[in-house]
Scaffold this active site. Structure first.
Site, short mmCIF file in Angstrom:
data_model
loop_
_atom_site.label_atom_id
_atom_site.label_comp_id
_atom_site.label_asym_id
_atom_site.label_seq_id
_atom_site.Cartn_x
_atom_site.Cartn_y
_atom_site.Cartn_z
CB CYS A 75 -1.64 7.05 1.30
SG CYS A 75 -2.67 5.81 2.32
CD GLU A 120 -1.96 2.36 2.25
OE1 GLU A 120 -1.45 3.10 1.37
OE2 GLU A 120 -1.87 2.74 2.75
#
Length: 478
Positions: free
Chosen positions: A282, A248
Site C-alpha cells: 500500500c 488502513e
C-alpha cells in the site's frame, strides 16, 4: 509441499476444521498446496463467545504478564523463521529473503507493543483544592481484525499486537489466499501460554464474516487493512452499531524527485523498492514526479534497473520479484497499461504477463502518462511505475495531491527549504525523504483522506484499542 501447514480454524484455544473448504494456490506454479476450512455462522458465534470469555480474563491480566507472553510468542516465531518464510513464499509468491524479513518485521511489531503494554499511562489533572481528576485508559473490548493477503504474517501481527498489548481479545479473519502466516502466529501464542479465547482465528466468506460479526454488540473495534472501497463499506456497517474503526486503506504513493538530488542513487533505490513484493504494497512508490532538468537520466536509470530485475519462483535463489499473489491482478494491470498507452503514455519496459504458468507480470515503466489515464487515479497494486516530468516543486505538489489518497509519500532532495515545504503541503499520513521506508514498529502509521482513519504503531498505535475514562474524586460530598 512438506513445509506448508495443515490449515485450521482456532477458536477458544482449540484448532478445528469444518466440512467446507477452499483451495489455497501457489501463485508461482498454480498448484494447490492446501485446503482451508470455511467458518460457518456457528463457528463465528463460538469465536465470539470465546473472545468474550477471553476478554474477561485478559483485561485483568497484569500488563507485565501480557508483555511476557507477547515476547515469548515473538521469540518462538523468530526460532521458526525459516519454516514460516517458506510457507509465506509458497502461498504468496514473494522471494524467500523477503519472506524471512517479513517474519522478523512481524516479531518487531509484537515486541514494540509488548513494551508499550506497560506504558499506557493515564494522568492526574490539577483542579480545585479537595478535587482530583484522574484519566484512565481501558481496553476497548473485543476486536475484529481483518488482515490482507499482501503481508500474510506481519499484517496480522500488527493487529494482534495492538489488541493484546492493551488487554483486548481479538477475532482475526486473515486472508483466505494467504492463511499460513496467521496460523503460525496463533500457534506461537498457543505455545507461549496465551489464555484460551484471547486470540481466535477464522477464515471463510469475507462479506459473510464481516457482516455477521460487526453487527454483534460485544465487538467494539474493527481493525481493517485493505482497499478503500471495502473500508468504506465496513465503516458503514460499524456505524450502525456505533462501533469504533481503525482503517488502513489504499494508497497511490507519489515520489517527488527534486533537481538537486543524486539521480543515480534516487532512481536505483526507487526501482528496487518499487518491485519489492511485486509492487503489492500500500506504500509502494508509484507516481514519480521528476524535475524536468533530470527527467531523462532518472528515467533511463530506473528503466535499466527495472529490466534487470530477476523475476521467478520465490523459492529460487537470486529471484528479486515473484508472481502476483492472485490471478485477477494480471488482467487488472494489463488493463491499466493498455488504457495509458492508448491515451498517449510511453511504455518503456514490461506491460504484460510473463510465461503461461504462474501469475507473473513484467516490471513495468510508463512515462509521460496523461492525467486522464486510469493509472493516474487508480492504485495499480503491482509492479507498475509511472514517471512524469514536472517543471517546478509547485507542480509536483499539486500532482501529488491530485488523488483522493494520502497514505505514504516520498521526496528526494537535499534542500532544507524543500523538505519543509513538502512536509507542510503534501497530503499524506507518512512522508519520507531520501528513503523509501514508510513505516517502522516505533512510528505511527496511517493515512489521511481516503487512505484511512487512525494509526497503527508507535506510541499512538495503542490509542485505538483503548477507551478513555475520566474519574472525578472529591474529598467532600457535594
Amino acid at each position: 509441499m512438506s513445509s506448508y501447514p495443515d490449515l485450521k480454524l482456532y477458536i477458544g484455544g482449540e484448532w478445528r476444521k469444518t466440512a467446507d473448504n477452499l483451495s489455497v494456490i501457489n501463485p508461482a506454479t498454480e498448484a494447490e498446496i492446501g485446503r482451508l476450512p470455511i467458518a460457518r455462522i456457528s463457528d463465528l458465534d463460538d469465536a465470539l463467545s470465546a473472545a468474550d470469555e477471553g476478554f474477561r480474563v485478559w483485561r485483568r491480566t497484569a500488563p507485565r504478564k501480557r508483555a511476557d507472553i507477547m515476547l515469548r510468542a515473538a521469540a518462538i516465531l523468530r526460532d521458526r523463521q525459516e519454516e514460516i518464510a517458506r510457507s509465506i513464499t509458497a502461498e504468496h509468491g514473494k522471494p524467500l529473503p523477503q519472506a524471512r524479513l517479513e517474519v522478523i518485521r512481524g516479531c518487531e511489531f509484537l515486541e514494540w507493543d509488548a513494551g508499550e503494554a506497560m506504558r499506557t499511562y493515564g494522568r492526574v489533572i490539577p483542579s480545585a483544592p479537595g478535587v482530583r481528576y484522574v484519566v484512565h485508559h481501558e481496553p476497548v473490548g473485543i476486536v475484529l481484525g481483518l488482515s490482507p493477503w499482501n503481508f500474510p504474517m506481519s499484517q496480522p501481527c500488527r493487529k494482534i499486537a495492538g489488541a493484546l498489548a492493551t488487554g483486548c481479545s481479538i477475532i482475526l479473519k486473515a486472508a483466505e489466499e494467504t492463511p499460513a502466516g496467521a496460523m503460525h502466529i496463533v500457534q506461537a501464542f498457543h505455545d507461549a501460554g496465551l489464555p484460551a479465547g484471547v486470540l481466535n482465528l477464522v477464515f471463510g466468506e469475507p462479506a459473510e464474516i464481516s457482516d455477521h460479526l460487526i453487527r454483534q454488540d460485544p465487538v467494539r473495534l474493527v481493525a481493517f487493512t485493505g482497499s478503500t472501497a471495502i473500508g468504506r463499506h465496513l465503516t458503514t456497517l460499524a456505524s450502525e452499531n456505533m462501533t469504533r474503526v481503525l482503517m488502513e486503506l489504499g494508497g497511490h504513493a507519489p515520489v517527488i524527485v527534486c533537481e538537486d538530488t543524486d539521480v543515480e542513487k534516487a532512481a536505483t533505490s526507487s526501482a528496487i523498492r518499487k518491485y519489492r513484493n511485486a509492487g503489492q504494497v500500500c506504500t509502494s512508490p508509484t507516481r514519480f514526479f521528476v524535475h524536468e532538468s533530470i527527467f531523462e537520466p532518472f528515467l533511463d536509470t530506473f528503466v535499466k534497473r527495472a529490466k534487470a530485475t530477476s523475476v521467478g519462483d520465490g523459492m529460487d535463489a537470486g529471484v528479486e520479484m515473484g508472481p502476483l499473489a492472485n490471478e485477477r491482478r494480471v488482467p487488472a494491470l494489463a488493463k491499466l497499461v493498455e488504457d495509458a498507452t492508448a491515451k498517449g503514455a510511453q511504455l518503456h519496459c514490461g506491460g504484460g504477463r510473463v510465461g503461461n504458468r504462474g501469475y507473473f507480470f513484467e516490471p513495468t515503466v510508463l512515462a509521460k502518462v496523461p492525467d486522464a489515464a486510469l493509472v493516474m487515479q487508480e492504485e495499480p497494486f503491482g509492479p507498475l511505475a509511472v514517471i512524469n516530468p514536472v517543471a517546478s516543486l509547485e507542480e509536483a505538489i499539486a500532482k501529488a495531491n491530485a488523488v483522493p489518497y494520502g497514505l505514504a509519500a516520498y521526496g528526494f532532495t537535499n534542500r532544507a527549504d524543500y523538505v519543509d515545504r513538502l512536509t507542510d503541503e503534501v497530503e499524506a499520513g507518512n512522508i519520507s525523504f531520501n528513503t523509501l521506508e514508510a513505516s517502522l514498529p516505533e512510528t505511527p502509521f496511517g493515512g489521511v483522506k481516503s487512505s484511512g482513519y487512525g494509526r497503527e504503531g508507535g506510541t499512538e498505535g495503542l490509542d485505538n484499542y483503548m477507551n478513555v475514562k475520566n474519574v472525578s474524586h472529591s474529598m467532600e460530598i457535594v
